[in-house]
Design a protein around this motif. Structure first.
Motif, PDB file in Angstrom:
ATOM      1  N   THR A 211       0.811  -1.219   0.000  1.00 31.22           N
ATOM      2  CA  THR A 211       0.000   0.000   0.000  1.00 31.22           C
ATOM      3  C   THR A 211       0.844   1.269   0.000  1.00 31.22           C
ATOM      4  OG1 THR A 211      -1.727  -1.171   1.222  1.00 31.22           O
ATOM      5  CG2 THR A 211      -1.859   1.231   1.195  1.00 31.22           C
ATOM      6  N   TYR A 212       1.847   1.314   0.839  1.00 30.20           N
ATOM      7  CA  TYR A 212       2.636   2.536   0.999  1.00 30.20           C
ATOM      8  C   TYR A 212       4.135   2.343   0.749  1.00 30.20           C
ATOM      9  CZ  TYR A 212      -1.406   4.744   3.292  1.00 30.20           C
ATOM     10  OH  TYR A 212      -2.645   5.270   3.568  1.00 30.20           O
ATOM     11  N   CYS A 213       4.704   1.341   1.367  1.00 32.91           N
ATOM     12  CA  CYS A 213       6.161   1.212   1.413  1.00 32.91           C
ATOM     13  C   CYS A 213       6.661   0.357   0.256  1.00 32.91           C
ATOM     14  CB  CYS A 213       6.576   0.630   2.762  1.00 32.91           C
ATOM     15  SG  CYS A 213       8.248   1.104   3.272  1.00 32.91           S
ATOM     16  N   SER A 214       6.329   0.767  -0.960  1.00 31.85           N
ATOM     17  CA  SER A 214       6.677   0.008  -2.151  1.00 31.85           C
ATOM     18  C   SER A 214       8.169   0.132  -2.451  1.00 31.85           C
ATOM     19  CB  SER A 214       5.864   0.499  -3.348  1.00 31.85           C
ATOM     20  OG  SER A 214       6.035   1.898  -3.520  1.00 31.85           O
ATOM     21  N   ALA A 215       8.653  -0.760  -3.300  1.00 38.65           N
ATOM     22  CA  ALA A 215      10.083  -0.754  -3.627  1.00 38.65           C
ATOM     23  C   ALA A 215      10.471   0.529  -4.338  1.00 38.65           C
ATOM     24  CB  ALA A 215      10.420  -1.977  -4.482  1.00 38.65           C
ATOM     25  N   ARG A 216       9.620   1.006  -5.217  1.00 38.48           N
ATOM     26  CA  ARG A 216       9.885   2.234  -5.960  1.00 38.48           C
ATOM     27  C   ARG A 216       8.800   3.267  -5.653  1.00 38.48           C
ATOM     28  NH1 ARG A 216      11.546   0.050 -12.052  1.00 38.48           N
ATOM     29  NH2 ARG A 216      13.301  -1.288 -11.398  1.00 38.48           N
ATOM     30  N   SER A 217       9.203   4.495  -5.558  1.00 36.77           N
ATOM     31  CA  SER A 217       8.282   5.617  -5.306  1.00 36.77           C
ATOM     32  C   SER A 217       7.360   5.340  -4.123  1.00 36.77           C
ATOM     33  CB  SER A 217       7.455   5.912  -6.564  1.00 36.77           C
ATOM     34  OG  SER A 217       8.293   6.200  -7.658  1.00 36.77           O
ATOM     35  N   PRO A 218       7.922   5.053  -2.946  1.00 30.26           N
ATOM     36  CA  PRO A 218       7.066   4.803  -1.777  1.00 30.26           C
ATOM     37  C   PRO A 218       6.288   6.053  -1.381  1.00 30.26           C
ATOM     38  CG  PRO A 218       9.354   5.050  -1.123  1.00 30.26           C
ATOM     39  CD  PRO A 218       9.353   4.975  -2.616  1.00 30.26           C
ATOM     40  N   ASP A 219       5.095   5.844  -0.871  1.00 33.03           N
ATOM     41  CA  ASP A 219       4.249   6.934  -0.374  1.00 33.03           C
ATOM     42  C   ASP A 219       4.296   6.892   1.150  1.00 33.03           C
ATOM     43  OD1 ASP A 219       2.314   8.710   0.362  1.00 33.03           O
ATOM     44  OD2 ASP A 219       0.647   7.622  -0.554  1.00 33.03           O
ATOM     45  N   CYS A 220       5.046   7.798   1.730  1.00 29.95           N
ATOM     46  CA  CYS A 220       5.275   7.748   3.180  1.00 29.95           C
ATOM     47  C   CYS A 220       4.357   8.682   3.960  1.00 29.95           C
ATOM     48  CB  CYS A 220       6.731   8.072   3.474  1.00 29.95           C
ATOM     49  SG  CYS A 220       7.869   6.875   2.750  1.00 29.95           S
ATOM     50  N   THR A 221       3.271   9.119   3.319  1.00 30.39           N
ATOM     51  CA  THR A 221       2.327  10.014   3.998  1.00 30.39           C
ATOM     52  C   THR A 221       1.323   9.199   4.799  1.00 30.39           C
ATOM     53  OG1 THR A 221       0.952  10.052   2.001  1.00 30.39           O
ATOM     54  CG2 THR A 221       2.564  11.822   2.280  1.00 30.39           C
ATOM     55  N   ASN A 222       1.841   8.517   5.816  1.00 31.28           N
ATOM     56  CA  ASN A 222       0.993   7.742   6.716  1.00 31.28           C
ATOM     57  C   ASN A 222       1.707   7.705   8.075  1.00 31.28           C
ATOM     58  OD1 ASN A 222       2.453   4.910   7.064  1.00 31.28           O
ATOM     59  ND2 ASN A 222       2.698   5.564   4.928  1.00 31.28           N
ATOM     60  N   PRO A 223       0.960   7.550   9.154  1.00 35.98           N
ATOM     61  CA  PRO A 223       1.572   7.663  10.484  1.00 35.98           C
ATOM     62  C   PRO A 223       2.606   6.588  10.798  1.00 35.98           C
ATOM     63  CG  PRO A 223      -0.730   6.945  10.633  1.00 35.98           C
ATOM     64  CD  PRO A 223      -0.509   7.396   9.231  1.00 35.98           C
ATOM     65  N   VAL A 224       2.480   5.408  10.194  1.00 32.67           N
ATOM     66  CA  VAL A 224       3.452   4.349  10.469  1.00 32.67           C
ATOM     67  C   VAL A 224       4.807   4.695   9.864  1.00 32.67           C
ATOM     68  CG1 VAL A 224       4.002   1.911  10.135  1.00 32.67           C
ATOM     69  CG2 VAL A 224       1.669   2.589  10.703  1.00 32.67           C
ATOM     70  N   CYS A 225       4.811   5.096   8.594  1.00 38.79           N
ATOM     71  CA  CYS A 225       6.079   5.492   7.970  1.00 38.79           C
ATOM     72  C   CYS A 225       6.669   6.723   8.654  1.00 38.79           C
ATOM     73  CB  CYS A 225       5.870   5.765   6.478  1.00 38.79           C
ATOM     74  SG  CYS A 225       5.818   4.283   5.453  1.00 38.79           S
ATOM     75  N   GLU A 226       5.803   7.654   9.027  1.00 38.75           N
ATOM     76  CA  GLU A 226       6.298   8.873   9.660  1.00 38.75           C
ATOM     77  C   GLU A 226       7.045   8.569  10.954  1.00 38.75           C
ATOM     78  OE1 GLU A 226       2.867  11.312  10.060  1.00 38.75           O
ATOM     79  OE2 GLU A 226       2.702  11.705   7.902  1.00 38.75           O
ATOM     80  N   ARG A 227       6.621   7.521  11.648  1.00 35.95           N
ATOM     81  CA  ARG A 227       7.267   7.179  12.914  1.00 35.95           C
ATOM     82  C   ARG A 227       8.463   6.260  12.749  1.00 35.95           C
ATOM     83  NH1 ARG A 227       4.625   4.534  18.477  1.00 35.95           N
ATOM     84  NH2 ARG A 227       6.619   4.323  19.551  1.00 35.95           N
ATOM     85  N   TYR A 228       8.377   5.309  11.814  1.00 37.48           N
ATOM     86  CA  TYR A 228       9.368   4.234  11.798  1.00 37.48           C
ATOM     87  C   TYR A 228      10.328   4.236  10.603  1.00 37.48           C
ATOM     88  CZ  TYR A 228       6.400   2.123  15.390  1.00 37.48           C
ATOM     89  OH  TYR A 228       5.667   1.892  16.540  1.00 37.48           O
TER      90      TYR A 228
END
Length: 234
Positions: A211-228
């Motif tokens: 959904t977010y943390c893809s191999a290419r062009s990750p979309d980090c606009t989510n609270p999990v990515c923002e923290r970790y």
């Protein structure tokens, strides 16, 4: 850029699991049967063969190859004794057909020899997880991911199946060293993740990777990515 955990422990893993649940919702219990004797006879063997077919191929082609395999041959004995080129042609859609056909027949021979003639993996249920994993990975062509899928999904044993999504996200979050091999990633996560979270965290990490943390062009606009996360997109 988000800050990675300097050190992961059980409490931190539980926090990560909860944040992923908050983002995606809870994961239901695994459908693990616990042993072949509690399911259809040979169901564990069927899952092992299907998992071999799934190596390095899309799910749709795995399903097509699995359907072709189990509709063409009447039982596991027929699969083991089939001419190698015929078996490879039957599962051609799964890719690496000759290699996978060899691995399938090698696995079936190992199971038959271990049980004295039966095509059943029920004996693995009585083994400790490490022992069962070692037995499977001693078969050439069966790596830690294939073994972990069978042991966790079918037998409910606490071993994390580390696919490309789980490995990528785990390394970006600092759960696993970036330099770790896939085999090492299995060991690290098995030691780190509480047993009851092995299956749900596996599912949630895959969902996050897709959904977010893809191999290419990750979309980090989510609270999990923002923290970790410390990937290039953060």
């Amino acid at each position: 850029m988000a800050s990675q955990h300097a050190e992961w422990d059980e409490a931190a893993v539980r926090d990560l699991h909860q944040e992923l649940v908050d983002l995606y919702g809870p994961v239901g219990a695994s459908d693990a049967h616990g042993a072949d004797s509690d399911a259809e006879p040979g169901e564990g063997v069927r899952q092992l063969l299907t998992t071999i077919l799934s190596q390095n191929v899309a799910d749709a082609n795995t399903a097509r190859a699995s359907e072709a395999l189990f509709s063409t041959y009447t039982d596991f004995e027929a699969i083991e004794s089939a001419p190698l080129d015929e078996l490879a042609e039957t599962i051609r859609v799964a890719g690496l057909a000759e290699t996978k056909a060899t691995r399938i027949q090698r696995a079936l021979a190992a199971i038959r020899e271990e049980t004295g003639g039966a095509y059943s993996l029920a004996f693995l249920d009585a083994m400790a997880t490490d022992e069962a994993k070692a037995w499977l990975t001693d078969i050439k062509g069966i790596g830690p991911k294939t073994a972990s899928v069978v042991l966790n999904f079918h037998f409910g044993k606490p071993t994390m199946a580390v696919d490309t999504h789980v490995e990528r996200v785990s390394k970006r979050f600092g759960l696993v060293p970036v330099s770790a091999s896939n085999a090492r990633a299995h060991d690290v996560l098995d030691d780190l993740v509480p047993d009851e979270l092995i299956y749900p965290l596996h599912v949630l990490l895959i969902e996050h990777g897709r959904t977010y943390c893809s191999a290419r062009s990750p979309d980090c606009t989510n609270p999990v990515c923002e923290r970790y996360c410390e990937c290039e997109g953060c």
